[in-house]
Scaffold this active site. Structure first.
Site, mmCIF file in Angstrom:
data_model
loop_
_atom_site.group_PDB
_atom_site.id
_atom_site.type_symbol
_atom_site.label_atom_id
_atom_site.label_comp_id
_atom_site.label_asym_id
_atom_site.label_seq_id
_atom_site.Cartn_x
_atom_site.Cartn_y
_atom_site.Cartn_z
ATOM 1 N N ILE A 77 -23.424 8.981 -3.945
ATOM 2 C CA ILE A 77 -22.609 10.022 -3.315
ATOM 3 C C ILE A 77 -23.332 11.364 -3.361
ATOM 4 C CG2 ILE A 77 -20.459 11.361 -3.485
ATOM 5 C CD1 ILE A 77 -18.997 8.906 -4.350
ATOM 6 N N THR A 91 -10.219 3.816 0.067
ATOM 7 C CA THR A 91 -11.264 4.829 -0.075
ATOM 8 C C THR A 91 -12.289 4.716 1.043
ATOM 9 O OG1 THR A 91 -10.981 4.842 -2.471
ATOM 10 C CG2 THR A 91 -13.079 5.652 -1.625
ATOM 11 N N HIS A 95 -42.137 -7.537 17.700
ATOM 12 C CA HIS A 95 -43.008 -6.357 17.731
ATOM 13 C C HIS A 95 -42.756 -5.581 19.012
ATOM 14 C CE1 HIS A 95 -46.609 -3.918 17.306
ATOM 15 N NE2 HIS A 95 -46.848 -4.171 18.580
ATOM 16 N N GLU A 129 -28.609 16.343 -12.264
ATOM 17 C CA GLU A 129 -28.440 14.946 -12.679
ATOM 18 C C GLU A 129 -28.769 14.834 -14.171
ATOM 19 O OE1 GLU A 129 -27.526 11.705 -11.567
ATOM 20 O OE2 GLU A 129 -28.053 11.304 -13.645
ATOM 21 N N GLU A 184 0.863 -1.196 0.000
ATOM 22 C CA GLU A 184 0.000 0.000 0.000
ATOM 23 C C GLU A 184 0.888 1.231 0.000
ATOM 24 O OE1 GLU A 184 -3.517 0.892 0.019
ATOM 25 O OE2 GLU A 184 -2.446 2.797 -0.127
ATOM 26 N N VAL A 229 -24.789 19.437 -17.734
ATOM 27 C CA VAL A 229 -23.998 20.510 -17.147
ATOM 28 C C VAL A 229 -22.998 20.970 -18.202
ATOM 29 C CG1 VAL A 229 -22.338 21.087 -15.347
ATOM 30 C CG2 VAL A 229 -24.300 19.654 -14.805
ATOM 31 N N GLY A 268 -26.589 12.690 -9.298
ATOM 32 C CA GLY A 268 -27.567 12.323 -8.267
ATOM 33 C C GLY A 268 -27.527 10.837 -7.972
#
Ligand code: NAD
Length: 465
Positions: A183, A40, A444, A202, A33, A236, A180
């Site tokens: 994340i 992440t 319940h 979106e 690593e 966009v 959308g």
């Protein structure tokens, strides 16, 4: 040359799961690593995002405490405390992970790992210096990185991805969230709950693509009520920074001026540092490593798992793939993972959780279906906790006689549904029928009894709804 049974490149969930599981099966593991162990998920993904969403949840609870007769006044947010707590949670988990790896005698190498010929891995550029590792098997688990759009340079101030957002010094007063998906909706939800003015942009016709349309409607209604502007089906075009703000252009000449743009248009796999060019590991045009159903790459003795391969980019799928690769290395002939039935959990408010087919995807796959939905507003525990937004929807295969048979999909939206998905996930993956599940008792009063109620009603009889 240091030799191991298995060398793993990448210490995120997929890589460390392979390391822990392999070591628990008696294998000698080397794990490479170049940043901190945890990937992440631990540093810039699941854990910090959910921690910040929990802050939003506490804030909401305090704001509405008056309904319970608890006068807590108007809550005030000290973001620096939130950030410190977030980091403490991360540090505790990373520390625990390091202890686990050490306890199982996994050798962790600090540096960039590059795949060489004949299952060798070169390590360089870190505290471990330049070393070559040899192994009977290599697992590539290098993960993914956030994507951005042309014209949106990430500066961590006006334009950020999840990497920067999760350590932001102060929440923006006005934010545009581009994308959308999971994340985008999680970040929009937490910012709105903590007082930001949020617009989601979106490109597709709906947010949360992949979720059942009825669940998405609930989220959309809640977002609207909480002041989040959701614009779907918009392109966009770009943005025009001016001092401390920027104007995002989208659709047919529309725009929104904000203090920050949060880019949430997906992630791309990150094979960049693995040195795969001179190997038989094939990478597709999107950067994903090509694998077979047991995560084997084109190079003999080399597997790839997690966000590096074109399967759902979820930490728990990475865990499963890491374990699958180890079992294959051990020659145990493991059953492949059915990626169409993995659990999905999205932690915006209201939460969304599901496994298996949506109603639409079941019909597209050629099933005749019977469905049933029950709303949390009719559930005692939901009334008690004061969180009644949402529903449970179960999709079952229609038998020739018209009755409901096998459970194909379970979709939940509402209070704590990410913690309630378990029995729905099992029902779908155990290929249980409605009758089999309905025969079991639900405790319940619980939120989860709404799942039992929904399945019961698919038998043609019911109690409450
Ligand atoms: P995503 O692919 O889930 O969503 C990205 C969204 O951005 C899509 O809806 C897409 O249509 C939209 N988009 C793409 N280009 C656009 C454009 N130019 N303009 C407007 N919208 C655009 O990706 P994500 O939300 O960034 O998450 C990345 C990965 O991480 C995903 O695989 C996701 O499943 C995973 N993740 C999961 C969770 C969770 O399950 N709780 C949380 C975070 C991330």
């Amino acid at each position: 040359m240091h030799n191991h049974d298995v060398v793993i490149i990448g210490g995120g969930p997929a890589g460390y799961a392979a390391a822990l599981y392999g070591a628990s099966a008696g294998l000698d593991i080397g794990l490479v690593e170049y940043r901190r162990i945890g990937g992440t998920c631990l540093h810039v993904g699941c854990i910090p995002a959910k921690e910040l969403l929990e802050t939003a949840s506490v804030y909401r609870t305090v704001r509405h405490a008056g309904r319970f007769g608890v006068d807590a006044g108007e809550p005030a947010l000290d973001w620096s405390v939130t950030m410190t707590r977030k980091q403490q949670v991360i540090d505790q988990l990373v520390g625990g992970l390091r202890t686990l790896l050490k306890g199982r005698k996994v050798t962790v190498y600090d540096g960039v790992g590059r795949l060489g010929p004949d299952r060798t891995v070169g390590v360089s550029g870190g505290e471990s210096g330049d070393v070559t590792l040899g192994a009977a098997a290599v697992i590539l688990a290098a993960g993914s990185v956030p994507r951005t759009l042309p014209g949106f340079e990430i500066d961590g101030r006006l334009v950020m991805t999840s990497d920067e957002f999760l350590s932001v010094e102060a929440l923006p007063r006005r934010a545009a969230v581009i994308g959308g998906g999971a994340i985008g909706c999680e970040f929009a939800s937490l910012m709105a709950d903590l007082g930001s003015e949020v617009t989601i942009l979106e490109a597709l016709p709906q947010i949360l693509t992949g979720c059942d349309a009825d669940a998405v409607k609930v989220v959309q209604r809640s977002f609207k009520k909480r002041g989040i502007t959701v614009r779907t089906g918009v392109r966009v075009e770009g943005h025009d920074p001016a001092g401390d703000e920027t104007t995002v252009r989208f659709g047919d000449g529309e725009s929104v001026t904000v203090d920050a743009v949060v880019m949430a248009v997906g992630r791309r796999p990150f094979p960049d540092l693995l040195g795969l060019d001179d190997t038989a590991v094939a990478v597709d045009e999107r950067g994903f490593v090509r694998v077979d159903e047991r995560c084997r790459t084109g190079e003999p003795g080399v597997w790839a798992v997690g966000d590096l391969i074109p399967t759902p980019a979820l930490a728990h799928v990475g865990f499963a793939e890491g374990m699958l690769a180890i079992r294959d290395i051990l020659g145990e002939n493991p059953a492949p993972i059915d990626h169409s039935r993995v659990p999905w959990c999205i932690y915006c408010h209201p939460e969304v959780a599901f496994a298996g087919h949506t109603e639409d995807s079941a019909r597209e796959a050629g099933y005749e279906v019977v469905t049933s939905s029950h709303r949390y507003v009719g559930n005692g525990r939901a009334q008690i906790v004061g969180d009644t937004e949402g529903l449970v929807k179960v999709i079952a295969e229609k038998r020739p006689d018209g009755t409901a048979g096998r459970i194909l999909g379970v979709h939940l939206v509402g209070p704590w549904v990410t913690e309630q998905l378990g029995q729905g996930y099992l029902a779908v993956n155990w290929e249980a029928t409605v009758d089999e599940v309905a025969a079991h008792i639900q405790p319940h009063p619980t939120l989860s009894e709404l799942f039992g109620e929904t399945v019961l009603s698919l038998t043609g009889r019911s109690l409450h709804g």
